[in-house]
Design a protein around this motif. Sequence first.
Motif, PDB file in Angstrom:
ATOM      1  N   LEU A  61       1.013  -1.097   0.164  1.00 40.40           N
ATOM      2  CA  LEU A  61       0.014  -0.001  -0.419  1.00 40.40           C
ATOM      3  C   LEU A  61       1.146   1.352   0.105  1.00 40.40           C
ATOM      4  O   LEU A  61       0.058   2.794   0.365  1.00 40.40           O
ATOM      5  CB  LEU A  61      -0.857   0.007   1.273  1.00 40.40           C
ATOM      6  N   ASP A  62       2.127   1.559  -0.092  1.00 34.20           N
ATOM      7  CA  ASP A  62       2.952   2.247  -0.487  1.00 34.20           C
ATOM      8  C   ASP A  62       3.115   3.161   1.156  1.00 34.20           C
ATOM      9  O   ASP A  62       3.272   4.261   0.964  1.00 34.20           O
ATOM     10  CB  ASP A  62       2.863   3.206  -1.331  1.00 34.20           C
ATOM     11  N   MET A  63       2.755   2.196   2.238  1.00 36.81           N
ATOM     12  CA  MET A  63       3.128   2.822   3.285  1.00 36.81           C
ATOM     13  C   MET A  63       4.615   2.359   3.777  1.00 36.81           C
ATOM     14  O   MET A  63       4.475   1.292   4.060  1.00 36.81           O
ATOM     15  CB  MET A  63       2.288   2.694   4.549  1.00 36.81           C
ATOM     16  N   THR A  64       5.877   3.068   4.331  1.00 35.47           N
ATOM     17  CA  THR A  64       7.153   2.973   4.194  1.00 35.47           C
ATOM     18  C   THR A  64       7.013   3.378   6.176  1.00 35.47           C
ATOM     19  O   THR A  64       7.722   3.018   6.352  1.00 35.47           O
ATOM     20  CB  THR A  64       7.728   3.036   3.289  1.00 35.47           C
ATOM     21  N   THR A  65       6.357   4.396   6.103  1.00 33.09           N
ATOM     22  CA  THR A  65       7.155   5.522   7.210  1.00 33.09           C
ATOM     23  C   THR A  65       5.212   6.044   7.851  1.00 33.09           C
ATOM     24  O   THR A  65       5.116   7.006   7.406  1.00 33.09           O
ATOM     25  CB  THR A  65       7.661   6.446   6.659  1.00 33.09           C
ATOM     26  N   PRO A  66       5.050   5.273   8.802  1.00 31.95           N
ATOM     27  CA  PRO A  66       4.238   6.008   9.482  1.00 31.95           C
ATOM     28  C   PRO A  66       4.361   7.326   9.781  1.00 31.95           C
ATOM     29  O   PRO A  66       5.162   6.498  11.006  1.00 31.95           O
ATOM     30  CB  PRO A  66       3.163   4.455  10.744  1.00 31.95           C
ATOM     31  N   THR A  67       2.930   8.097  10.290  1.00 32.60           N
ATOM     32  CA  THR A  67       3.360   9.133  10.641  1.00 32.60           C
ATOM     33  C   THR A  67       1.994  10.350  10.793  1.00 32.60           C
ATOM     34  O   THR A  67       2.414  11.320  11.083  1.00 32.60           O
ATOM     35  CB  THR A  67       3.831  10.284   9.868  1.00 32.60           C
ATOM     36  N   LYS A  68       0.766   9.476  10.215  1.00 29.89           N
ATOM     37  CA  LYS A  68      -0.356   9.963  10.611  1.00 29.89           C
ATOM     38  C   LYS A  68      -0.836  10.408  12.267  1.00 29.89           C
ATOM     39  O   LYS A  68      -1.121  11.083  12.423  1.00 29.89           O
ATOM     40  CB  LYS A  68      -0.735   9.608  10.035  1.00 29.89           C
TER      41      LYS A  68
END
Length: 239
Positions: free
Chosen positions: A118-125
Amino acid sequence: MSGSEFTITIDGVEVAAAPGQTIMEAADAAHVYIPRLCDHQGLRHQGSCRVCTVKADGRSVSACTQPAAQGLVVENETAHLNKLRRDLVEMLFHEGNHLCPICEASGNCELQAMAYRLDMTTPTKFPYLEPSRALDASHPDIALDTNRCISCGRCIRASQDVDGKGVFGYVGRGIHRRVAVNGHDLAHTDAALTDEAMSEEVCPVGCIIRKGVGFSKPIGEREFDKGLIGYKIEGKRDE
């Protein structure tokens, strides 16, 4: 197509479905991958992770529990749905303690692999909750690290329905819900290494740990080194 089969449409492509199949089962048979975390072949469907959310005739449903029906129009690969899935996966990372570089499940972890897909490499939200959950290493063959648990329920269903033991179950509610065992600790249950619930395929993360086999597969030979999650269903490798 047999006389009892019918067709549904997924992302504009007609696929065959059979009575009693869910949307996900029909999609899998047609080599169309719908992301999922709580669903696992051979276990009853639960529909709790919602990563398999699709639009069916314009309504949001979980593909693993929603029955296929003649003429159903399903949206799966859309920007809106993939954003929803990314948010759900990111929340799972923030809710637990997932230290991928030092986890023995790295490369074989479905949560990690889903983030890459899903192109999520760095969780930041979202803010990290950083729970402190005790590691249960009391059993001679198995350890349980619920810091990594994503409450998929796969171990619970496997233990109840396949093994007939009920070693695992949920305790607590809401954000405090976690998987627990039916004894003082894992050593005081009838859990065995040969249980389906303890198999490498059932736990999608590094929560259920089989002692003595960590890091046994070198980089390049791990499950998701071979392709993005879903590559087996899609029948193609990620080049």
